[in-house]
Write a protein that holds these residues in place. Structure first.
Motif, PDB file in Angstrom:
ATOM      1  N   ALA B  46      -5.879   6.683   6.821  1.00  0.00           N
ATOM      2  CA  ALA B  46      -5.810   7.434   5.561  1.00  0.00           C
ATOM      3  C   ALA B  46      -5.626   6.490   4.367  1.00  0.00           C
ATOM      4  CB  ALA B  46      -4.675   8.458   5.615  1.00  0.00           C
ATOM      5  N   TRP B  47      -4.932   5.365   4.591  1.00  0.00           N
ATOM      6  CA  TRP B  47      -4.765   4.387   3.512  1.00  0.00           C
ATOM      7  C   TRP B  47      -6.096   3.777   3.097  1.00  0.00           C
ATOM      8  CZ3 TRP B  47      -0.532   2.848   0.598  1.00  0.00           C
ATOM      9  CH2 TRP B  47       0.679   3.463   0.936  1.00  0.00           C
ATOM     10  N   GLY B  48      -7.058   3.762   3.990  1.00  0.00           N
ATOM     11  CA  GLY B  48      -8.346   3.163   3.686  1.00  0.00           C
ATOM     12  C   GLY B  48      -9.412   4.171   3.317  1.00  0.00           C
ATOM     13  N   SER B  74       7.438   1.627  -4.048  1.00  0.00           N
ATOM     14  CA  SER B  74       7.218   3.055  -4.315  1.00  0.00           C
ATOM     15  C   SER B  74       8.030   3.924  -3.385  1.00  0.00           C
ATOM     16  CB  SER B  74       5.734   3.404  -4.160  1.00  0.00           C
ATOM     17  OG  SER B  74       5.363   3.407  -2.790  1.00  0.00           O
ATOM     18  N   GLN B  75       8.120   5.196  -3.767  1.00  0.00           N
ATOM     19  CA  GLN B  75       8.841   6.190  -2.981  1.00  0.00           C
ATOM     20  C   GLN B  75       8.206   7.536  -3.303  1.00  0.00           C
ATOM     21  OE1 GLN B  75      13.002   6.457  -4.090  1.00  0.00           O
ATOM     22  NE2 GLN B  75      13.591   7.060  -2.027  1.00  0.00           N
ATOM     23  N   ARG B  85      -0.082   8.329  -3.794  1.00  0.00           N
ATOM     24  CA  ARG B  85       0.339   6.930  -3.586  1.00  0.00           C
ATOM     25  C   ARG B  85      -0.856   6.085  -3.135  1.00  0.00           C
ATOM     26  NH1 ARG B  85       0.730   2.403  -3.231  1.00  0.00           N
ATOM     27  NH2 ARG B  85       2.341   1.046  -2.339  1.00  0.00           N
ATOM     28  N   ILE B  86      -1.647   6.656  -2.239  1.00  0.00           N
ATOM     29  CA  ILE B  86      -2.800   5.913  -1.724  1.00  0.00           C
ATOM     30  C   ILE B  86      -3.895   5.815  -2.787  1.00  0.00           C
ATOM     31  CG2 ILE B  86      -4.559   5.812   0.097  1.00  0.00           C
ATOM     32  CD1 ILE B  86      -2.485   7.197   1.956  1.00  0.00           C
ATOM     33  N   ASN B  87      -3.989   6.818  -3.671  1.00  0.00           N
ATOM     34  CA  ASN B  87      -4.887   6.658  -4.826  1.00  0.00           C
ATOM     35  C   ASN B  87      -4.576   5.359  -5.562  1.00  0.00           C
ATOM     36  OD1 ASN B  87      -6.642   8.846  -4.864  1.00  0.00           O
ATOM     37  ND2 ASN B  87      -5.277  10.137  -6.099  1.00  0.00           N
TER      38      ASN B  87
END
Lengths: 156, 156
Positions: B46-48, B74-75, B85-87
């Protein structure tokens, strides 16, 4: 942020821990890092302390009253629970020590460090890593330990 | 304990997760390990994933609704928080990937795994380690990430 520059980082860390609020990672100043290093050093030394009364005194300095401990073979809570857990460890391996083998990496209220299990003759018997959270007062609120190195994918 | 020998480990794991009770570490059977490996693989993928809608679908499979995420910079919380966050990650490093580089070590409801940050050209840009807890349904309840290798004591 300009005003914050006047505030020692250790105070910011304290505020962040007390408030539970997110704060951007900042490199800990030497005093803050040293305080956490000392906490971890005392915690690890307690694993090698054969005298249960002395061990309890050590843990009272660094372990939150309701602090939780978990590793692959056990789970316990509080200073008394951990004193007893280490009794088991010292019974199995008298004179065994847990020695930190990395710096303590900290961000927010969480940390990790690597360690070695050292036998009474100085032999390195295993390695592992602990992941921990800090209570508002800087004592350890939870520790989760993993035994052995991280393993290559596909190898059991 | 004799009766327990008849119960598949995956059922024991499920019971332990649901009840939140301690249980002695037992090597996970292949199905239980594979389910957790798959959860981690989807989470890392999902991070990619550059498409936010696809990323949300992936995370809904593996991320608990109130799941919390924290790393040194980050949190955040929940599927939406993590999608966002991944954006940020994909904006900074378009085509970046998080690739698991170790087996997933699991005990109780906790796990750790190592990963590499891989650039769009395949270059390894960093490494890190995630510690996580599992919700009762096997999805990720919390992830805490650390960047970089563990460091030698005394080296900043």
């Amino acid at each position: 942020m300009a005003a914050l520059k006047q505030v020692p980082l250790i105070v910011l860390l304290g505020l962040a821990l007390v408030s539970g609020r997110a704060w951007p990672q900042q490199k800990l100043d030497d005093r803050a890092q040293a305080a956490i290093d000392e906490t971890v050093a005392v915690y690890c030394a307690a694993w090698g302390e054969p005298d249960a009364a002395k061990r309890r005194q050590m843990l009272q300095r660094v372990w939150a009253p309701e602090g939780t401990y978990m590793d692959p073979i056990s789970q316990t809570k509080g200073v008394d629970g951990l004193v007893e857990r280490i009794n088991g460890f010292q019974s199995k391996l008298p004179g065994g020590q847990i020695v930190p083998s990395s710096r303590v990496d900290v961000h927010h209220n969480v940390l990790r460090f690597a360690w070695r299990l050292v036998g009474p003759d100085g032999a390195i018997l295993n390695e592992g890593m602990d992941f921990a959270t800090l209570a508002a007062d800087g004592r350890l609120q939870s520790v989760v330990g993993f035994f052995g190195p991280v393993r290559t994918p596909g190898v059991r």
